[in-house]
Design an enzyme around this catalytic site. Structure first.
Site, PDB file in Angstrom:
ATOM      1  NE  ARG A  51       0.079   1.455   3.234  1.00 24.98           N
ATOM      2  CZ  ARG A  51       1.270   2.289   3.544  1.00 24.98           C
ATOM      3  NH1 ARG A  51       2.564   2.044   3.509  1.00 24.98           N
ATOM      4  NH2 ARG A  51       1.157   3.635   3.585  1.00 24.98           N
ATOM      5  N   GLY A  52       0.183   2.483  -0.292  1.00 25.08           N
ATOM      6  CA  GLY A  52       1.045   3.686  -0.103  1.00 25.08           C
ATOM      7  C   GLY A  52       1.298   3.828  -1.800  1.00 25.08           C
ATOM      8  CB  ALA A  53       0.793   7.283  -3.662  1.00 34.46           C
ATOM      9  NE  ARG A  86      -6.492   0.600  -2.203  1.00 35.63           N
ATOM     10  CZ  ARG A  86      -5.804   1.141  -0.999  1.00 35.63           C
ATOM     11  NH1 ARG A  86      -4.709   0.815  -1.043  1.00 35.63           N
ATOM     12  NH2 ARG A  86      -6.487   2.042  -0.290  1.00 35.63           N
ATOM     13  CD  GLN A 188      -2.927   2.895   6.815  1.00 38.38           C
ATOM     14  OE1 GLN A 188      -3.558   3.215   7.691  1.00 38.38           O
ATOM     15  NE2 GLN A 188      -3.742   2.438   5.988  1.00 38.38           N
ATOM     16  CG  ASP A 229      -3.295   8.076  -1.370  1.00 36.97           C
ATOM     17  OD1 ASP A 229      -3.251   8.711  -0.243  1.00 36.97           O
ATOM     18  OD2 ASP A 229      -2.931   6.850  -1.514  1.00 36.97           O
ATOM     19  CG  ASN A 239      -2.628  11.713   2.223  1.00 39.00           C
ATOM     20  OD1 ASN A 239      -1.874  10.659   1.735  1.00 39.00           O
ATOM     21  ND2 ASN A 239      -2.128  12.035   3.553  1.00 39.00           N
ATOM     22  CE  LYS A 240      -5.027   5.603   4.500  1.00 37.09           C
ATOM     23  NZ  LYS A 240      -5.521   4.830   3.648  1.00 37.09           N
TER      24      LYS A 240
END
Lengths: 343, 343
Positions: A51-53, A86, A188, A229, A239-240
């Site tokens: 995960r993560g951009a 995603r 996270q 993101d 973003n998150k």
């Protein structure tokens, strides 16, 4: 970056297999997960093994290369399958299209795809390193920084975005302190960012997401930096979930609030935040938490009232007016100057 | 309110024993906890077997009465011990001093103390009922309300503060929908508010604290109501950590943000929020979560990176300028008009 003294990247390719650090089991267990087919790799993106951009982008690029190495379906079907994993992260679409275009225009599609996917991963690591170089000056003295979620090296191929300035400052002899908001529902911050910082020996404290306003208002935070993101052309940033609240509070109090991201995260085709699709994920991510019991067993527990339902938007959009600057590998710009990076 | 069809209060006294619903085990197990000494009762306040402004107040009053029924130490020592259990909730000091003063000035201190403690509990329940009556008009049509933490009947003797308008509206044929933010670190929203609303059949969704800004910005929330642990004379309000962030976002977006509390929560001797002490609790409350496993066992798990430290402020102060109104048993007033309630 280092894991127990050995250098790792977050994701890499080895003889047709996509390898990645298994992030659902971190920080309680360090494992490398192998994906031997495009389907496996897509599943790892969906279930957030990776995960993560930036890490999603590199993985998607490798998945596309994996297809060209051993095509088991039509190329267009593989492309669509990867894109559907995603919806929010811009880097995913950026990477998969780059590999596709390079391979489609080559007489040796499999090696062209592999080279391009590897180039994307290398560029991601180098862009993140430059983000750290460009922003280290923002962290002078004994800076107290707040971040959210994990935009460290685990979210990219190496170095990270929001944490790269911390690592760069540290190499320059600066001793930053990092407020790590836990980042419910998946944690996270508490799991990954705290682990990364611990591995690098950087002083930090985990705080409840709810306490980020308290510490900002209390004068305990000098600067906030998060990842992204997707960044729209006007600087609105997805973003998150929870980033928006922190940005509004920071502005209210007068704390500089930065977004750190490689330029591959910018979606110039998207004029503003209204065009960014927001992923809703399974409600069980909110209702259940996972962690490790006192006797070391990884366990999943229900932390909500049995029978209650939940809603789980994974991202929010922070309007550009709350963002002090966007830190990229090409320099730090104001959201309104983002178009200058298009050149 | 009802638990599986039977009416319960949150705390009551029975033959010298203080009985309370064990809130650390809710919603996974419904148990009544008995405190047979002042020490036991103080311990139950400290470890949050009983929690919530009004419930803490009533319990503290009962603890003081328990002392007069069977004195085992100097009255001043008992008074101090009860006061030291938790520092933020105004109702605790209000109740313990009322019972103390009544008993100290009586020729029959034990029965005077018991009567006064019982009167405080009854007044708390009645004030909460009136809060609901006074504020039900704020919830018209199909209102979508957001709350934080638990300011329901479990936080008082009965009815609750922030949730009392929901219960009153429901009895008037209104069907509210409640956004319940989980309230990390201890999860009183996900555990207690969701459970209460479920028992009363009120539609709701648990959301990550991080998502409260998302839903407010998205137009999904008509009104926000939370409780209070202490209200200063100028309207600055201490409440569960995270309240401040919600209030700032609500103001930014234009959503009315109300505090609901009986007037016993107002500390007229405290001119503004700077005078309210904020309790920092044990870091393990942030690092560990408790809940129930799939096979029904109550379990505690570490959800943060092993070895990382945490900071755990239990409350924050929302400045009066972010508060639309304060709902009390005497009516709804603006923060600047709070002094009118002193009469």
């Amino acid at each position: 970056m280092l894991v127990k003294g050995t250098h790792y990247r977050t994701v890499w390719m080895d003889n047709g297999s996509v390898r990645m650090i298994e992030q659902n089991r971190l920080p309680f267990s360090f494992e490398v997960h192998a994906c031997n087919s495009v389907e496996d790799t897509c599943q790892a993106i969906r279930d957030m093994t990776v995960r993560g951009a930036g890490a999603i982008g590199a993985t998607a690029g490798f998945a596309m290369a994996q297809h060209f190495l051993d095509p088991k379906q039509k190329t267009e079907d593989a492309l669509e399958m990867i894109k559907r994993t995603r919806p929010t992260a811009q880097n995913l679409f950026y990477a998969v299209e780059r590999v596709y275009n390079q391979a489609a225009n080559s007489r040796k599609p499999s090696s062209a795809a592999l080279e391009e996917a590897q180039a994307i991963a290398n560029e991601d690591a180098e862009a993140c390193r430059m983000i750290g170089e460009n922003a280290a000056r923002l962290l002078a003295g004994h800076p107290r920084m707040m971040t959210h979620c994990n935009a460290g090296w685990l979210a990219f191929v190496d170095w990270g975005s929001a944490l790269s300035p911390v690592y760069a400052a540290r190499r320059n002899g600066i001793t930053p302190f990092v407020y790590v908001s836990e980042t419910s529902p998946r944690g996270q911050g508490a799991r990954l960012t705290a682990w990364e910082l611990g591995q690098e020996g950087i002083e930090h404290a985990v705080i409840p997401d709810n306490a980020s306003g308290f510490f900002m208002k209390n004068g305990d935070v000098d600067i906030a930096i998060t990842g992204a993101d997707r960044i729209a052309a006007n600087g609105d940033t997805a973003n998150k979930i929870g980033t928006y609240m922190k940005a509004v509070i920071a502005k209210e109090i007068g704390i500089p609030f930065y977004i750190a991201a490689p330029t591959s995260t910018i979606d110039f085709r998207c004029p503003d935040g209204r065009g960014i699709p927001i992923e809703f994920r399974n409600q069980d991510e909110v209702l259940w938490k996972s962690g490790v019991t006192e006797d070391g067993k990884i366990e999943r527990i229900l932390t909500s009232s049995p029978g209650s339902l939940a809603k789980n938007p994974a991202f929010d959009v922070t309007p550009a007016r709350y963002i002090t600057g966007i830190i990229t590998e090409k320099g730090i710009v104001k959201p309104s100057e983002l178009w200058e990076l298009k050149r």
